[in-house]
Design a protein around this motif. Structure first.
Motif, PDB file in Angstrom:
ATOM      1  N   GLN A 216     -26.508  17.474  -8.843  1.00  6.45           N
ATOM      2  CA  GLN A 216     -27.691  17.831  -8.086  1.00  6.45           C
ATOM      3  C   GLN A 216     -27.510  17.953  -6.573  1.00  6.45           C
ATOM      4  O   GLN A 216     -26.692  16.843  -5.977  1.00  6.45           O
ATOM      5  CB  GLN A 216     -28.803  16.748  -8.317  1.00  6.45           C
ATOM      6  N   LYS A 236     -29.816  26.066 -14.514  1.00  8.80           N
ATOM      7  CA  LYS A 236     -30.056  24.993 -13.989  1.00  8.80           C
ATOM      8  C   LYS A 236     -31.423  24.265 -14.379  1.00  8.80           C
ATOM      9  O   LYS A 236     -32.413  25.226 -14.714  1.00  8.80           O
ATOM     10  CB  LYS A 236     -30.257  25.188 -12.401  1.00  8.80           C
ATOM     11  N   TRP A 238     -34.937  22.356 -14.063  1.00  5.14           N
ATOM     12  CA  TRP A 238     -35.566  22.004 -12.996  1.00  5.14           C
ATOM     13  C   TRP A 238     -36.967  21.119 -13.442  1.00  5.14           C
ATOM     14  O   TRP A 238     -37.343  21.230 -14.628  1.00  5.14           O
ATOM     15  CB  TRP A 238     -36.400  23.566 -12.700  1.00  5.14           C
ATOM     16  N   VAL A 240     -40.831  20.503 -11.771  1.00  8.56           N
ATOM     17  CA  VAL A 240     -41.609  20.810 -10.879  1.00  8.56           C
ATOM     18  C   VAL A 240     -43.058  20.238 -11.262  1.00  8.56           C
ATOM     19  O   VAL A 240     -43.717  20.339 -12.350  1.00  8.56           O
ATOM     20  CB  VAL A 240     -41.770  22.430 -10.903  1.00  8.56           C
ATOM     21  N   GLU A 274     -40.719  20.681 -17.057  1.00  5.19           N
ATOM     22  CA  GLU A 274     -39.481  20.820 -16.926  1.00  5.19           C
ATOM     23  C   GLU A 274     -38.920  21.941 -17.630  1.00  5.19           C
ATOM     24  O   GLU A 274     -39.589  22.147 -18.765  1.00  5.19           O
ATOM     25  CB  GLU A 274     -38.738  19.529 -17.423  1.00  5.19           C
ATOM     26  N   HIS A 291     -40.558  18.954  -6.085  1.00  5.68           N
ATOM     27  CA  HIS A 291     -39.641  19.603  -7.140  1.00  5.68           C
ATOM     28  C   HIS A 291     -38.146  19.132  -7.009  1.00  5.68           C
ATOM     29  O   HIS A 291     -37.701  18.736  -5.958  1.00  5.68           O
ATOM     30  CB  HIS A 291     -39.450  21.102  -7.092  1.00  5.68           C
ATOM     31  N   ASN A 292     -37.316  19.313  -8.142  1.00  4.55           N
ATOM     32  CA  ASN A 292     -35.952  18.884  -7.895  1.00  4.55           C
ATOM     33  C   ASN A 292     -35.143  19.771  -9.043  1.00  4.55           C
ATOM     34  O   ASN A 292     -35.846  20.361 -10.078  1.00  4.55           O
ATOM     35  CB  ASN A 292     -35.583  17.448  -7.792  1.00  4.55           C
ATOM     36  N   ALA A 293     -33.745  20.165  -8.938  1.00  2.34           N
ATOM     37  CA  ALA A 293     -33.185  20.768  -9.935  1.00  2.34           C
ATOM     38  C   ALA A 293     -31.608  20.247  -9.882  1.00  2.34           C
ATOM     39  O   ALA A 293     -31.075  19.699  -9.064  1.00  2.34           O
ATOM     40  CB  ALA A 293     -33.186  22.197  -9.447  1.00  2.34           C
ATOM     41  N   THR A 334     -33.072  30.851  -3.056  1.00  2.00           N
ATOM     42  CA  THR A 334     -34.442  30.555  -2.831  1.00  2.00           C
ATOM     43  C   THR A 334     -34.767  31.557  -1.678  1.00  2.00           C
ATOM     44  O   THR A 334     -34.321  31.479  -0.637  1.00  2.00           O
ATOM     45  CB  THR A 334     -34.588  29.256  -2.376  1.00  2.00           C
TER      46      THR A 334
END
Length: 546
Positions: A216, A236, A238, A240, A274, A291-293, A334
């Motif tokens: 990450q 990936k 995610w 959110v 997710e 958010h993260n991924a 992005t």
């Protein structure tokens, strides 16, 4: 190889699961004509009317799927994010003619291309690119970045392969022609001031379903721009948030989420979604949504697999996975749609204030003499503070009032729902190039919103709220680019004496507000022209730097 099957299906959330501003409904604010869907956005999000509904309101996932996946029961998913399922053919318009017949994602960018970019002598670590990964200490997430300004390609590859560091390249729209072309097309289709692009290359996960095996690059965060993610190769996972932490976050409202905010975000499955992005997938995230991924190996265990939203598309053969680039490191772009302080309803009112004080000298007078401007016991200004500066800051304070969907305001039952939602609507973006002749319907919508915003400003502004806001500006953030701004003004225009603001006469303050409200209702067209002129000047400057 299985047959691809064209299909579009949208999974909706219920109204109770999403906070929507009824005073400024999204159907009144869209950057393109429904009758003429823009080709690039329609390629990324087939059925672009769904993207219009989602814009600045809720996340939206656009996912490539095979016929077997499409036949599964959509409602079985644990997610609440709306999803558009489609076949891979819809993304072909991303290609140029010379790349026809190639994989549309790899004609945009490859892993080898990223190595070519960071090999350039002008690339400085920490400025142009970063070697970064998430670090967790005492339950709190941090972004870890290696310290040296220069790394050899061998060192970069070593940190990537053995250290679990992601490679992040900033401003890709200035570094790689195919990406720059795509960013320009998005700017034109969205009628936005700027679309900036960053690239993220993350190592492949090592252990299925394991936290230790995840790779990450960033901690959980939200952005101050609307984001469109395009997965190029690899995959990936995610997570959110379905709710905004700061609804339509401004640039100066960007900050690190608190532990409490993160806990609120993860403690309930209804509050986040997710899913796994695969090559050709696209994701829209409104500004203000955490958010993260991470790269993670997905197996067929129900605890780690979320059905069709985790498959690429589902259990591909080794031959197919290689062909469609599902294995290996994750590479995604992005596209940040930036409005900043120049392209919102708030900025339209700032232009209206400039017009008002330029033509009505009766109130272009001193509000606080320089000798009365103090911060504590120290003189804070060498110049008189005029009513124009006071009202600009009063407007900014109103636009930054907590929205009913912000954390923790949704716990505050005393919050005035309509006031919060109304003031937050000032942070909505406006398209450039709008005129009554080009789009009479959209023009009428924005004019109605402008008049409503004037009412909100008049009814919500106060000396106390303005002083509180000015107090927050006395200590700028570490990143100057995140500093509060509004069109035509810079840091030196910030009112330097919040204590002295409290000595202002509230009646006189309301009198200036009332006069501005009465005389500005007919200035919509002129203010819109200034917003368009100012926004286009910034856009052209950004493009010339590319």
């Amino acid at each position: 190889m299985r047959r691809l099957f064209f299909y579009v299906n949208v999974i909706f959330t219920t109204a109770a699961q999403r906070c929507v501003d009824t005073d400024a409904n999204n159907s009144d604010f869209f950057a393109w004509d429904i009758a003429q869907p823009p080709p690039l956005l329609s390629a990324l999000f087939p059925n672009s009317t769904q993207l219009q509904s989602a814009w600045e309101t809720f996340p939206l996932l656009s996912k490539v799927a095979f016929v077997d996946d499409l036949q599964q029961n959509d409602q079985s998913t644990k997610n609440t994010i709306p999803v558009i399922l489609h076949d891979r053919s819809s993304i072909l318009p991303l290609q140029s003619e010379k790349d026809s017949g190639k994989d549309p994602m790899l004609s945009l960018l490859t892993v080898d291309d990223t190595i070519s970019i960071i090999s350039q002598p002008s690339m400085t670590h920490g400025v142009d690119y970063k070697l970064a990964k998430k670090i967790v200490q005492n339950g709190e997430e941090f972004l870890g970045i290696l310290p040296k300004p220069f790394y050899s390609i061998d060192e970069i590859i070593s940190h990537f392969n053995y250290g679990g560091f992601s490679v992040v390249i900033d401003r890709m729209h200035r570094r790689w022609a195919p990406v720059a072309l795509l960013a320009t097309r998005l700017e034109d289709e969205l009628n936005s001031i700027k679309v900036g692009v960053n690239m993220y290359l993350t190592p492949e996960a090592t252990l299925p379903g394991s936290e230790a095996g995840k790779k990450q690059g960033f901690e959980a965060h939200w952005d101050w721009m609307d984001v469109i993610v395009i997965q190029i190769s690899g995959r990936k996972r995610w997570s959110v948030a379905n709710e905004a932490t700061v609804y339509l976050s401004n640039k100066d409202q960007k900050r690190k989420p608190t532990i409490e905010e993160i806990q609120h975000y993860v403690q309930s499955p209804a509050r986040f979604s997710e899913f796994t992005l695969c090559p050709g997938d696209a994701l829209y995230i409104p500004r203000g949504h955490i958010h993260n991924a991470s790269t993670v190996l997905i197996n067929n265990d129900a605890s780690t697999n979320n059905g069709p939203l985790d498959n690429c598309p589902s259990s591909p053969t080794a031959e197919m996975a290689t062909l469609l680039n599902w294995n290996g490191p994750s590479l995604h772009l992005t596209f940040g749609v930036e409005q900043s302080c120049e392209g919102t309803l708030e900025s339209l009112l700032h232009h209206a204030l400039n017009l008002y004080f330029g033509g009505h000298r009766a109130f272009d007078s001193v509000a606080i003499p320089a000798e009365s401007c103090y911060s504590g016991s120290q003189a804070a200004s060498k110049h008189d503070i005029k009513w124009e500066a006071i009202l600009h800051h009063a407007l900014a304070a109103v636009a930054r009032k907590s929205h009913v969907c912000d954390f923790p305001s949704f716990h505050d039952t005393s919050a005035k729902r309509e006031d919060c939602k109304g003031s937050a609507s000032l942070r909505r973006s406006l398209p450039l190039g709008l005129s009554e002749k080009s789009d009479s319907k959209q023009y009428a919508h924005v004019k109605k919103a402008f008049l409503h915003a004037l009412d909100i400003f008049k009814s919500s502004a106060s000396i106390t709220a303005t002083a509180d806001f000015v107090q927050t500006l006395q200590k700028p953030p570490s990143d100057p680019e995140l500093y509060f701004c509004f069109p035509g003004y810079s840091v030196e225009h910030v009112v330097a004496c919040p204590d002295s603001l409290m000595s202002l006469n509230e009646r006189e303050f309301k009198q200036v507000l009332t006069d501005f409200h009465e005389k500005t209702s007919t200035n919509f067209h002129a203010a819109l022209n200034y917003l368009d002129k100012f926004g286009n000047a910034i856009r052209e400057k950004n493009r010339s730097q590319g």
